[in-house]
Design an enzyme around this catalytic site. Structure first.
Site, mmCIF file in Angstrom:
data_model
loop_
_atom_site.group_PDB
_atom_site.id
_atom_site.type_symbol
_atom_site.label_atom_id
_atom_site.label_comp_id
_atom_site.label_asym_id
_atom_site.label_seq_id
_atom_site.Cartn_x
_atom_site.Cartn_y
_atom_site.Cartn_z
ATOM 1 N N SER A 13 0.748 -1.215 0.100
ATOM 2 C CA SER A 13 -0.120 -0.129 0.082
ATOM 3 C C SER A 13 0.963 1.437 -0.061
ATOM 4 O O SER A 13 2.064 1.070 0.435
ATOM 5 C CB SER A 13 -0.896 -0.014 1.232
ATOM 6 O OG SER A 13 -1.651 -1.104 1.346
HETATM 7 N N1 SAH Z 1 -0.415 -5.156 3.791
HETATM 8 C C1 SAH Z 1 0.435 -5.471 2.626
HETATM 9 C C2 SAH Z 1 -0.292 -5.253 1.361
HETATM 10 C C3 SAH Z 1 -1.350 -6.173 1.127
HETATM 11 S S1 SAH Z 1 -1.819 -6.298 -0.319
HETATM 12 C C4 SAH Z 1 1.626 -5.066 2.839
HETATM 13 O O1 SAH Z 1 2.011 -4.214 3.706
HETATM 14 O O2 SAH Z 1 2.569 -5.147 1.914
HETATM 15 C C5 SAH Z 1 -3.344 -7.293 -0.049
HETATM 16 C C6 SAH Z 1 -2.810 -8.815 0.322
HETATM 17 O O3 SAH Z 1 -3.907 -9.462 0.684
HETATM 18 C C7 SAH Z 1 -2.421 -9.694 -1.023
HETATM 19 O O4 SAH Z 1 -1.152 -9.888 -0.799
HETATM 20 C C8 SAH Z 1 -3.077 -10.580 -1.168
HETATM 21 O O5 SAH Z 1 -2.778 -11.795 -1.469
HETATM 22 C C9 SAH Z 1 -3.756 -10.837 0.191
HETATM 23 N N2 SAH Z 1 -5.025 -11.324 0.326
HETATM 24 C C10 SAH Z 1 -6.153 -11.592 -0.529
HETATM 25 N N3 SAH Z 1 -7.412 -12.113 -0.088
HETATM 26 C C11 SAH Z 1 -7.060 -12.620 1.286
HETATM 27 C C12 SAH Z 1 -7.483 -13.496 2.067
HETATM 28 N N4 SAH Z 1 -8.811 -13.962 2.101
HETATM 29 N N5 SAH Z 1 -6.912 -13.808 3.522
HETATM 30 C C13 SAH Z 1 -5.649 -13.292 3.428
HETATM 31 N N6 SAH Z 1 -4.869 -12.650 2.462
HETATM 32 C C14 SAH Z 1 -5.569 -12.253 1.437
#
Ligand code: SAH
Length: 241
Positions: free
Chosen positions: A92
């Protein structure tokens, strides 16, 4: 100086230029003053937009965001934007990480659940602000990479799990705070259940575009406040095939 010495000296200079040269691409990112870029990021993108929580500002100054992005984007790690982290996912925008962290009003004693580990950057920020961080990532490759990086950085208060965050993490519930960094269309019921009475949750809700919501659990009921429009990757579901 005789001829042999002169040839030797020229050879020596040529070799040291190749080994220690300033123009080698591999060395390029080592020459970037990341600390200075991080300072600028905090003052121009985060403080300037109204983030005041000292602990959040300090964590954003401390954590080396460039370690959480792929090598080819390292020089862009401190720009005002999300960046690709592989598998079609993103880390993000720094301001959004700071805003979501501030909204949780952490004092240092809390147990926090994060859904969507991604690069592990948000988890590292939270580990500076709370006592324990539990983070769930649905994609095995990202979960493994983040866990390895966080371990190499010495975080002992972060637990990473590969799984479907829609279901929360029952084993360690209830949580004082929950942060969701992928977007579901509705609030996952398990997350409401696993939120402690008096606890706070930040979550982007919606389909293509979302609204960042702050949810408070009071007397068993939930209060929902809209914060700002945001854009996150969708929450995926690990449904039986
Ligand atoms: N917080 C992260 C950014 C995350 S992007 C950082 O600091 O880098 C969102 C993430 O959520 C992605 O890696 C995606 O694979 C994950 N995601 C999507 N659906 C999900 C679910 N049901 N449970 C856990 N993770 C999930």
């Amino acid at each position: 100086m005789n001829k042999t010495w002169l040839v030797g000296l020229i050879l020596f200079l040529a070799i040291t230029r190749v080994v220690f040269g300033q123009d080698l691409p591999l060395k390029a990112s080592r020459r970037i003053d990341f600390k200075n870029l991080r300072e600028q990021m905090v003052s121009s993108q985060i403080e300037a937009r109204g983030i005041k929580d000292k602990a959040v500002l300090n964590a954003m100054r401390k954590i080396k965001r460039h370690l959480f992005v792929p090598q080819e984007y390292r020089h862009l790690a401190y720009i005002d934007s999300p960046l690709p982290i592989g598998e079609g996912q993103t880390i993000s925008q720094p301001y959004i990480v700071a805003l979501m962290s501030e909204l949780l009003s952490l004092s240092g004693k809390e147990r926090v659940l994060e859904i969507g580990t991604g690069s592990g950057y948000q988890a590292a920020i939270l580990a500076e602000l709370a006592a324990e961080v539990y983070t769930i990532e649905i994609l095995p490759s990202l979960a493994q990479k983040a866990e390895k990086l966080l371990r190499s950085l010495g975080y002992e208060n972060i637990k990473v799990k590969c799984g479907d965050g829609y279901l929360g993490w029952e084993e360690y519930a209830p949580f004082d705070a929950i942060i969701v960094t992928c977007a579901p269309e509705q609030i996952p019921p398990a997350l409401i259940e696993q939120l402690k009475e008096g606890g706070k949750m930040v979550i982007p809700l919606g389909e293509r575009y979302q609204e960042l919501k702050l949810i408070k659990k009071k007397d068993g009921k939930i209060e929902i406040e809209s914060i700002i429009p945001v854009r996150f990757v969708p929450m995926q579901r690990d449904l039986p095939r």
